[in-house]
Design a protein around this motif. Structure first.
Motif, PDB file in Angstrom:
ATOM      1  N   ALA A 179       9.412  74.626  25.658  1.00 42.42           N
ATOM      2  CA  ALA A 179       8.527  75.572  25.655  1.00 42.42           C
ATOM      3  C   ALA A 179       7.151  74.201  25.923  1.00 42.42           C
ATOM      4  N   ILE A 180       6.262  73.938  27.217  1.00 39.17           N
ATOM      5  CA  ILE A 180       5.407  73.045  27.646  1.00 39.17           C
ATOM      6  C   ILE A 180       4.099  73.229  26.233  1.00 39.17           C
ATOM      7  N   ASP A 181       4.111  72.226  26.459  1.00 39.05           N
ATOM      8  CA  ASP A 181       2.427  71.550  25.017  1.00 39.05           C
ATOM      9  C   ASP A 181       1.749  72.242  25.850  1.00 39.05           C
ATOM     10  N   ALA A 182       0.519  73.128  25.740  1.00 40.21           N
ATOM     11  CA  ALA A 182      -0.672  73.564  26.713  1.00 40.21           C
ATOM     12  C   ALA A 182      -1.850  72.501  26.777  1.00 40.21           C
ATOM     13  N   ASP A 183      -2.393  71.864  25.779  1.00 41.54           N
ATOM     14  CA  ASP A 183      -3.499  71.163  25.835  1.00 41.54           C
ATOM     15  C   ASP A 183      -2.478  69.749  26.801  1.00 41.54           C
ATOM     16  N   GLY A 184      -1.666  69.504  26.871  1.00 43.75           N
ATOM     17  CA  GLY A 184      -1.537  68.677  27.437  1.00 43.75           C
ATOM     18  C   GLY A 184      -0.899  68.945  29.333  1.00 43.75           C
ATOM     19  N   LEU A 185      -1.175  70.229  29.722  1.00 38.97           N
ATOM     20  CA  LEU A 185      -1.017  71.648  30.453  1.00 38.97           C
ATOM     21  C   LEU A 185      -2.456  71.240  31.174  1.00 38.97           C
ATOM     22  N   ASP A 186      -3.088  71.169  30.217  1.00 44.02           N
ATOM     23  CA  ASP A 186      -4.650  72.052  30.613  1.00 44.02           C
ATOM     24  C   ASP A 186      -5.504  70.167  31.418  1.00 44.02           C
ATOM     25  N   ALA A 187      -4.562  69.334  30.527  1.00 38.86           N
ATOM     26  CA  ALA A 187      -5.160  68.502  30.565  1.00 38.86           C
ATOM     27  C   ALA A 187      -5.693  67.571  32.249  1.00 38.86           C
ATOM     28  N   CYS A 188      -3.515  67.948  32.101  1.00 36.42           N
ATOM     29  CA  CYS A 188      -3.192  67.136  33.356  1.00 36.42           C
ATOM     30  C   CYS A 188      -3.876  68.206  34.372  1.00 36.42           C
ATOM     31  N   ALA A 189      -4.243  69.676  34.753  1.00 38.18           N
ATOM     32  CA  ALA A 189      -4.592  70.234  35.276  1.00 38.18           C
ATOM     33  C   ALA A 189      -5.696  70.061  35.687  1.00 38.18           C
ATOM     34  N   ALA A 190      -6.627  69.542  34.718  1.00 40.11           N
ATOM     35  CA  ALA A 190      -8.034  68.938  35.006  1.00 40.11           C
ATOM     36  C   ALA A 190      -7.995  67.882  35.508  1.00 40.11           C
ATOM     37  N   ARG A 191      -7.129  66.880  35.586  1.00 39.93           N
ATOM     38  CA  ARG A 191      -7.412  65.725  36.402  1.00 39.93           C
ATOM     39  C   ARG A 191      -6.553  65.699  37.500  1.00 39.93           C
ATOM     40  N   ALA A 192      -5.552  66.570  37.644  1.00 39.58           N
ATOM     41  CA  ALA A 192      -4.941  66.262  39.174  1.00 39.58           C
ATOM     42  C   ALA A 192      -5.064  65.385  39.800  1.00 39.58           C
ATOM     43  N   VAL A 212      15.416  65.760  39.880  1.00 40.75           N
ATOM     44  CA  VAL A 212      16.856  65.713  39.433  1.00 40.75           C
ATOM     45  C   VAL A 212      17.090  65.703  37.923  1.00 40.75           C
ATOM     46  N   ALA A 213      15.828  66.151  37.488  1.00 37.01           N
ATOM     47  CA  ALA A 213      15.847  66.055  35.788  1.00 37.01           C
ATOM     48  C   ALA A 213      16.167  67.587  35.378  1.00 37.01           C
ATOM     49  N   PRO A 214      16.765  68.292  34.693  1.00 35.43           N
ATOM     50  CA  PRO A 214      17.460  69.186  34.513  1.00 35.43           C
ATOM     51  C   PRO A 214      17.052  70.640  34.873  1.00 35.43           C
ATOM     52  N   ASP A 215      15.650  70.425  34.123  1.00 33.40           N
ATOM     53  CA  ASP A 215      14.565  71.532  34.537  1.00 33.40           C
ATOM     54  C   ASP A 215      13.616  71.481  35.404  1.00 33.40           C
ATOM     55  N   ALA A 216      13.888  70.102  36.582  1.00 34.14           N
ATOM     56  CA  ALA A 216      13.083  70.375  37.808  1.00 34.14           C
ATOM     57  C   ALA A 216      12.540  71.459  38.323  1.00 34.14           C
ATOM     58  N   VAL A 217      13.634  72.703  38.605  1.00 33.19           N
ATOM     59  CA  VAL A 217      13.195  73.370  39.330  1.00 33.19           C
ATOM     60  C   VAL A 217      11.563  74.241  38.584  1.00 33.19           C
ATOM     61  N   ALA A 218      12.144  74.575  37.480  1.00 35.89           N
ATOM     62  CA  ALA A 218      11.216  75.352  36.446  1.00 35.89           C
ATOM     63  C   ALA A 218       9.735  74.626  36.582  1.00 35.89           C
ATOM     64  N   VAL A 219      10.059  73.362  36.824  1.00 36.81           N
ATOM     65  CA  VAL A 219       8.848  72.298  36.452  1.00 36.81           C
ATOM     66  C   VAL A 219       7.817  72.036  38.029  1.00 36.81           C
ATOM     67  N   VAL A 220       8.680  72.188  39.166  1.00 35.70           N
ATOM     68  CA  VAL A 220       7.756  71.796  39.807  1.00 35.70           C
ATOM     69  C   VAL A 220       8.096  73.066  40.680  1.00 35.70           C
ATOM     70  N   LEU A 222       6.041  75.464  37.967  1.00 36.09           N
ATOM     71  CA  LEU A 222       4.755  75.172  37.372  1.00 36.09           C
ATOM     72  C   LEU A 222       4.040  73.973  37.609  1.00 36.09           C
ATOM     73  N   MET A 223       4.398  73.076  38.451  1.00 40.09           N
ATOM     74  CA  MET A 223       3.262  71.934  38.717  1.00 40.09           C
ATOM     75  C   MET A 223       2.455  72.526  40.106  1.00 40.09           C
ATOM     76  N   ILE A 224       2.967  73.226  41.165  1.00 41.28           N
ATOM     77  CA  ILE A 224       2.413  74.422  42.073  1.00 41.28           C
ATOM     78  C   ILE A 224       1.615  75.169  41.606  1.00 41.28           C
ATOM     79  N   ALA A 225       1.853  75.737  40.621  1.00 43.25           N
ATOM     80  CA  ALA A 225       1.213  76.954  40.745  1.00 43.25           C
ATOM     81  C   ALA A 225      -0.278  75.992  39.601  1.00 43.25           C
TER      82      ALA A 225
END
Length: 402
Positions: A179-192, A212-220, A222-225
């Motif tokens: 499960a992704i850390d919500a605070d980290g995710l919000d900070a990354c989105a705000a500072r993208a 090429v990381a194991p969960d690349a599809v789900a993470v990419v 999320l990054m696009i979203a």
């Protein structure tokens, strides 16, 4: 918790290196080697943190007969070259000033200060190099057990110090996270938009590792979203082609490939400009640009012969075609050359190359038969070429008499 050191201490020269650097009181294992060993992975690199200043490290290694390379003295790093491979030794540091790309550091003898400047809690773990005792200053053990990538301290501040931590956050989550850390995710989105200040080479290096990381599809996805890549790679707007490709790779038993996966994320007309923007190598750019050209109708092995196995595999997988014929297959060399055609009576010149191309086309169409069949193809091709020459000569002579 104690780190199992068997694989590390078994490296030739490692115990002598630790002894030269003052033992556990002065030097500890740090970072990825600790993290990976704890979760059962074989660490690719072994890094050491030390209280010794860089000049003292150089002197200690010289006295112990260990080759030392001053790879980054300004930042406190010396590489010790052991028979079992290089090990980076870095003096404990604290940040004095940062600008999002570079840091000015001062040396310290405090382990906690050194830990505080690292990015994520799971990367700030230290271990005694002799008994494996773990030193954890920011709850990294709990985060590692929970598969949670979490910034040390305030995520916004840590990203302001080094903008690349945005991409590292997602790369580490794709490799180690649940499960992704919500605070980290919000900070990354705000500072993208901070990513725009980075060199494209640094962005490319992180992105290719992430893909090429194991969960690349789900993470990419999320990054696009969350608009993470919009400022630097607006062409990446849909992760579904990557998901489809990843499924095909898995079904075919083909290892994930970063350039192929990047091609899946890009429109065909964006591959060349994105490759240039990211300053990929010439070979990477060639593959990226060629990936969308399609597999054609000759078959997988003919395609691999003409454009190379890597590009053929890219095209086939992106098009949803079967890559099984390429497994453990190396394109052969045409077992005949122009000299053999001249020996058969063909005159040197453009005709040799033309006939040879015809033989090669037939050889490919027949599935790359052996030398015996190629000799038959060559005999027939040369005979036909000589017959055409006789006809042409007769026609020319007849026209002259007329």
């Amino acid at each position: 918790m104690v780190l199992t050191l068997d694989r590390i201490t078994a490296r030739e020269g490692f115990p002598a290196l630790i002894a030269a650097l003052g033992g556990p009181a002065c030097t500890r294992l740090v970072g990825g080697v600790v993290r990976d060993t704890l979760i059962g992975l074989d660490p690719a690199d072994v890094d050491l943190a030390t209280r010794l200043l860089p000049d003292a490290v150089l002197a200690a290694l010289k006295a112990a007969g260990i080759r030392a390379v001053p790879t980054g003295l300004a930042h406190g790093t010396v590489t010790a070259v052991l028979p079992s491979g290089p090990i980076e030794v870095t003096t404990l540091r604290r940040d004095v000033a940062t600008d999002g790309r570079h840091a000015t550091v001062a040396f310290t003898d405090a382990w906690a200060e050194d830990a505080a400047r690292r990015d994520f809690t799971m990367n700030a773990l230290y271990a005694d190099p002799e008994n494996g005792a773990i030193f954890d200053y920011f709850g990294g053990l709990d985060d590692l057990a929970a598969r949670r990538v979490r910034f040390i301290g305030d995520p916004y501040r840590r990203i302001a110090e080094d903008h690349l931590r945005i991409l590292r956050f997602f790369r580490f989550h794709a490799r180690f996270g649940d499960a992704i850390d919500a605070d980290g995710l919000d900070a990354c989105a705000a500072r993208a938009n901070d990513l725009m200040a980075l060199s494209r080479e640094r962005i490319a290096a992180e992105l290719l590792k992430l893909l090429v990381a194991p969960d690349a599809v789900a993470v990419v996805t999320l990054m696009i979203a969350r608009g993470i890549l919009r400022a630097v790679l607006p062409e990446i707007a849909d992760a579904s082609p990557l998901a489809a490709l990843a499924d095909r790779e898995a079904e075919a038993g083909v290892a994930p490939d970063a350039i192929r996966r990047l091609a899946a994320l890009l429109p065909a007309d964006a591959a060349e400009p994105v490759g240039a923007r990211l300053k990929l190598s010439n070979e990477q750019r060639r593959r990226l640009a060629a990936a969308h050209d399609g597999p054609g109708d000759e078959g997988p092995r003919a395609l691999a012969y003409r454009c190379g196995p890597a590009i053929a595999r890219d095209r086939l997988l992106l098009a949803g075609r079967d890559v099984t014929p390429l497994a453990d297959w190396t394109p052969p060399a045409l077992p005949i050359g122009g000299g053999a055609l001249v020996q058969r009576g063909l005159r040197k010149g453009p005709a040799v190359a033309r006939v040879l191309r015809g033989i090669e086309t037939a050889w490919i169409a027949e599935g790359f038969p052996g030398a015996g069949r190629v000799d038959q193809l060559a005999d027939a091709a040369v005979a036909a070429a000589l017959a055409d020459t006789i006809i042409d000569s007769a026609s020319t002579a007849s026209s002259g008499r007329a």
